[in-house]
Design a protein around this motif. Structure first.
Motif, PDB file in Angstrom:
ATOM      1  N   ILE A 221      -7.190 -84.738   5.497  1.00  0.00           N
ATOM      2  CA  ILE A 221      -6.354 -83.990   4.543  1.00  0.00           C
ATOM      3  C   ILE A 221      -6.676 -82.499   4.645  1.00  0.00           C
ATOM      4  N   ASN A 222      -7.973 -82.179   4.718  1.00  0.00           N
ATOM      5  CA  ASN A 222      -8.359 -80.772   4.841  1.00  0.00           C
ATOM      6  C   ASN A 222      -7.754 -80.142   6.081  1.00  0.00           C
ATOM      7  N   ARG A 223      -7.849 -80.858   7.193  1.00  0.00           N
ATOM      8  CA  ARG A 223      -7.333 -80.309   8.455  1.00  0.00           C
ATOM      9  C   ARG A 223      -5.827 -80.084   8.356  1.00  0.00           C
ATOM     10  N   ASN A 224      -5.151 -81.055   7.753  1.00  0.00           N
ATOM     11  CA  ASN A 224      -3.705 -80.929   7.598  1.00  0.00           C
ATOM     12  C   ASN A 224      -3.339 -79.739   6.709  1.00  0.00           C
ATOM     13  N   GLN A 225      -4.096 -79.578   5.640  1.00  0.00           N
ATOM     14  CA  GLN A 225      -3.836 -78.447   4.730  1.00  0.00           C
ATOM     15  C   GLN A 225      -4.064 -77.118   5.434  1.00  0.00           C
ATOM     16  N   ILE A 226      -5.123 -77.065   6.222  1.00  0.00           N
ATOM     17  CA  ILE A 226      -5.428 -75.825   6.948  1.00  0.00           C
ATOM     18  C   ILE A 226      -4.303 -75.504   7.925  1.00  0.00           C
ATOM     19  N   TYR A 227      -3.869 -76.546   8.645  1.00  0.00           N
ATOM     20  CA  TYR A 227      -2.788 -76.328   9.615  1.00  0.00           C
ATOM     21  C   TYR A 227      -1.524 -75.850   8.905  1.00  0.00           C
ATOM     22  N   LYS A 228      -1.198 -76.505   7.796  1.00  0.00           N
ATOM     23  CA  LYS A 228       0.045 -76.146   7.090  1.00  0.00           C
ATOM     24  C   LYS A 228      -0.038 -74.734   6.497  1.00  0.00           C
ATOM     25  N   LEU A 229      -1.228 -74.358   6.049  1.00  0.00           N
ATOM     26  CA  LEU A 229      -1.395 -72.998   5.526  1.00  0.00           C
ATOM     27  C   LEU A 229      -1.185 -71.979   6.646  1.00  0.00           C
ATOM     28  N   LEU A 230      -1.716 -72.294   7.812  1.00  0.00           N
ATOM     29  CA  LEU A 230      -1.546 -71.382   8.947  1.00  0.00           C
ATOM     30  C   LEU A 230      -0.075 -71.288   9.374  1.00  0.00           C
ATOM     31  N   ARG A 231       0.636 -72.385   9.231  1.00  0.00           N
ATOM     32  CA  ARG A 231       2.075 -72.364   9.565  1.00  0.00           C
ATOM     33  C   ARG A 231       2.831 -71.397   8.680  1.00  0.00           C
ATOM     34  N   GLN A 232       2.378 -71.307   7.422  1.00  0.00           N
ATOM     35  CA  GLN A 232       3.098 -70.447   6.471  1.00  0.00           C
ATOM     36  C   GLN A 232       2.721 -68.974   6.620  1.00  0.00           C
ATOM     37  N   ASN A 233       1.699 -68.703   7.409  1.00  0.00           N
ATOM     38  CA  ASN A 233       1.237 -67.331   7.567  1.00  0.00           C
ATOM     39  C   ASN A 233       1.181 -66.976   9.044  1.00  0.00           C
ATOM     40  N   GLU A 234       1.401 -65.695   9.322  1.00  0.00           N
ATOM     41  CA  GLU A 234       1.369 -65.290  10.722  1.00  0.00           C
ATOM     42  C   GLU A 234      -0.033 -65.507  11.285  1.00  0.00           C
ATOM     43  N   SER A 235      -1.026 -65.013  10.565  1.00  0.00           N
ATOM     44  CA  SER A 235      -2.407 -65.269  10.971  1.00  0.00           C
ATOM     45  C   SER A 235      -3.324 -65.136   9.761  1.00  0.00           C
ATOM     46  N   LEU A 236      -4.430 -65.854   9.814  1.00  0.00           N
ATOM     47  CA  LEU A 236      -5.393 -65.830   8.709  1.00  0.00           C
ATOM     48  C   LEU A 236      -6.807 -65.858   9.270  1.00  0.00           C
ATOM     49  N   SER A 237      -7.729 -65.294   8.519  1.00  0.00           N
ATOM     50  CA  SER A 237      -9.138 -65.405   8.904  1.00  0.00           C
ATOM     51  C   SER A 237      -9.713 -66.662   8.261  1.00  0.00           C
ATOM     52  N   LYS A 238     -10.878 -67.045   8.784  1.00  0.00           N
ATOM     53  CA  LYS A 238     -11.591 -68.200   8.241  1.00  0.00           C
ATOM     54  C   LYS A 238     -11.821 -68.025   6.733  1.00  0.00           C
ATOM     55  N   GLN A 239     -12.189 -66.793   6.379  1.00  0.00           N
ATOM     56  CA  GLN A 239     -12.487 -66.501   4.974  1.00  0.00           C
ATOM     57  C   GLN A 239     -11.237 -66.647   4.102  1.00  0.00           C
ATOM     58  N   ASP A 240     -10.094 -66.154   4.625  1.00  0.00           N
ATOM     59  CA  ASP A 240      -8.819 -66.295   3.890  1.00  0.00           C
ATOM     60  C   ASP A 240      -8.536 -67.765   3.606  1.00  0.00           C
ATOM     61  N   ILE A 241      -8.720 -68.572   4.649  1.00  0.00           N
ATOM     62  CA  ILE A 241      -8.407 -70.000   4.534  1.00  0.00           C
ATOM     63  C   ILE A 241      -9.334 -70.656   3.510  1.00  0.00           C
ATOM     64  N   ALA A 242     -10.633 -70.360   3.633  1.00  0.00           N
ATOM     65  CA  ALA A 242     -11.609 -70.955   2.711  1.00  0.00           C
ATOM     66  C   ALA A 242     -11.272 -70.585   1.269  1.00  0.00           C
ATOM     67  N   TYR A 243     -10.879 -69.323   1.083  1.00  0.00           N
ATOM     68  CA  TYR A 243     -10.571 -68.848  -0.270  1.00  0.00           C
ATOM     69  C   TYR A 243      -9.296 -69.514  -0.795  1.00  0.00           C
ATOM     70  N   GLN A 244      -8.253 -69.501   0.039  1.00  0.00           N
ATOM     71  CA  GLN A 244      -6.954 -70.003  -0.448  1.00  0.00           C
ATOM     72  C   GLN A 244      -6.964 -71.508  -0.695  1.00  0.00           C
TER      73      GLN A 244
END
Ligand SMILES: [Zn+2]
Length: 372
Positions: free
Chosen positions: A11-34
């Motif tokens: 589930i975590n991996r899927n959420q991370i992938y989907k978050l990245l799809r919605q954004n052009e690019s993100l840092s590790k920290q952005d992802i962890a925070y969001q």
């Protein structure tokens, strides 16, 4: 317990992938925070996604005052799906990437035939498209074949195919020369899937396809509602005029007999473009035909609104010309409405030409993304 921890990881991996799809690019920290995940969890999953080439490092993102953070983005062309739109006279083929973008489109004028030669041609068009994309065959998720007919729930058989006279035709024949997982899909359902895809905020909608034939599709909770017998949304065959003009289906007074795109094209020497140019020029006889078309359409739209109380999207050949006339149509519709004075629920389509083919491919993309 182990099974459970694996599924949370998924589930975590899927959420991370989907978050990245919605954004052009993100840092590790952005992802962890969001996503409110720990940095090690994010790192571990990003590494897995990197290994699968589904994401890539794409430079750095500046932090104010601090070190620059590495940026991650989705690789849209890591996989692709193919969609075919089969009509009486034409075949349209598209390829769609993981972002849902149409990355390849081709049309061929070829009359539909239930022959081995025709099905072989479909196979060749698919192979050509894969070759042109320069993608490994292993990256092709599947091929959706959209047809103007009603399809059984298992996507295998056409159980009502009067338009192309192909009732009983099977996926086995259509995909005989296609070496990828394939499905048959109703054309209006496919087009609606495209329109829903580009409106991720939309939960419920009714899609009307205003082409040579009129189709419809109901979306409830982002899913096609196909009905108990795969016959839902067939707005072309609601009775608009009791005992009115004959419809090809054998009944009288169906919406299809009043709002088929052919009625307009016939008035424009066989071309919708010519027809709408003449409407723009104010030619009285064409204006009359167009007014009448909108009038009948407004009845159908009001009926749909009363039944479903959701947004209504106008697509198909005529839908592609509707932007300029949507205000007129909204007025006609609101005049019929018992509860509302405005018809802002009425929307024109985003895809102007390739909605059906793209929508045939999108179920493969969605399925893949959901299992990442
Ligand atoms: Zn009919």
């Amino acid at each position: 317990m182990k099974a459970k921890s694996v599924s949370i990881k998924d589930i975590n991996r899927n959420q991370i992938y989907k978050l990245l799809r919605q954004n052009e690019s993100l840092s590790k920290q952005d992802i962890a925070y969001q996503l409110q995940l720990s940095l090690p969890t994010v790192t571990q999953n990003l590494n897995l996604l990197l290994e699968q080439n589904l994401i890539a490092n794409t430079g750095t993102i500046g932090n104010t005052g601090g070190r620059k953070a590495r940026a991650y983005s989705c690789v849209s062309n890591a996989k692709a799906a193919i969609g075919l739109d089969i009509t009486r006279h034409q075949i349209t083929i598209v390829a769609v990437d993981l972002s849902g973008n149409v990355i390849q489109i081709k049309r061929k004028n070829e009359p539909f035939e239930r022959t081995d030669e025709y099905f072989r041609l479909l196979g060749m068009m698919v192979q050509e498209t894969v070759k042109d994309l320069e993608l490994e065959p292993s990256k092709i998720l599947g091929v959706g074949i959209a047809v103007p007919g009603l399809i059984t729930e298992d996507h295998q058989t056409v159980f009502y195919g009067k338009i192309l006279d192909f009732t009983g035709e099977t996926l086995r024949q259509f995909a005989k020369y296609i070496p990828y997982p394939s499905i048959l899909i109703n054309d209006a359902n496919a087009a609606g899937i495209s329109e829903m895809w580009v409106r991720p905020e939309m939960t419920n909608a009714f899609y009307i396809s205003l082409s040579t034939n009129i189709g419809g599709a109901v979306y409830i909770d982002k899913q096609v509602y196909t009905g108990e017998n795969q016959k839902s949304g067939e707005i072309g065959h609601i009775t608009i005029v009791p005992d009115g003009f004959p419809c090809y289906c054998g009944q009288m007074g169906c919406l299809e007999a009043y709002c088929s795109a052919s009625l307009l094209a016939d008035a424009g020497n066989g071309s919708l473009e010519i027809f709408f140019n003449q409407v723009k020029e104010g030619k009285a006889d064409k204006l009359k035909i167009w007014d009448q078309y909108l009038w009948y359409l407004s009845i159908a739209i009001n009926n749909i609104r009363m039944l479903f109380d959701c947004d209504i999207i106008l697509g198909g050949y005529v839908g592609a010309f509707m932007d300029e006339y949507i205000d007129t149509l909204k007025k006609l519709v609101s005049l019929r409405n018992t509860f509302e004075h405005r018809a802002d629920f009425l929307l024109t389509c985003n895809y102007k030409t390739e909605a059906i083919a793209a929508g045939a491919a999108l179920p493969f993309i969605k399925e893949f993304i959901d299992q990442i």
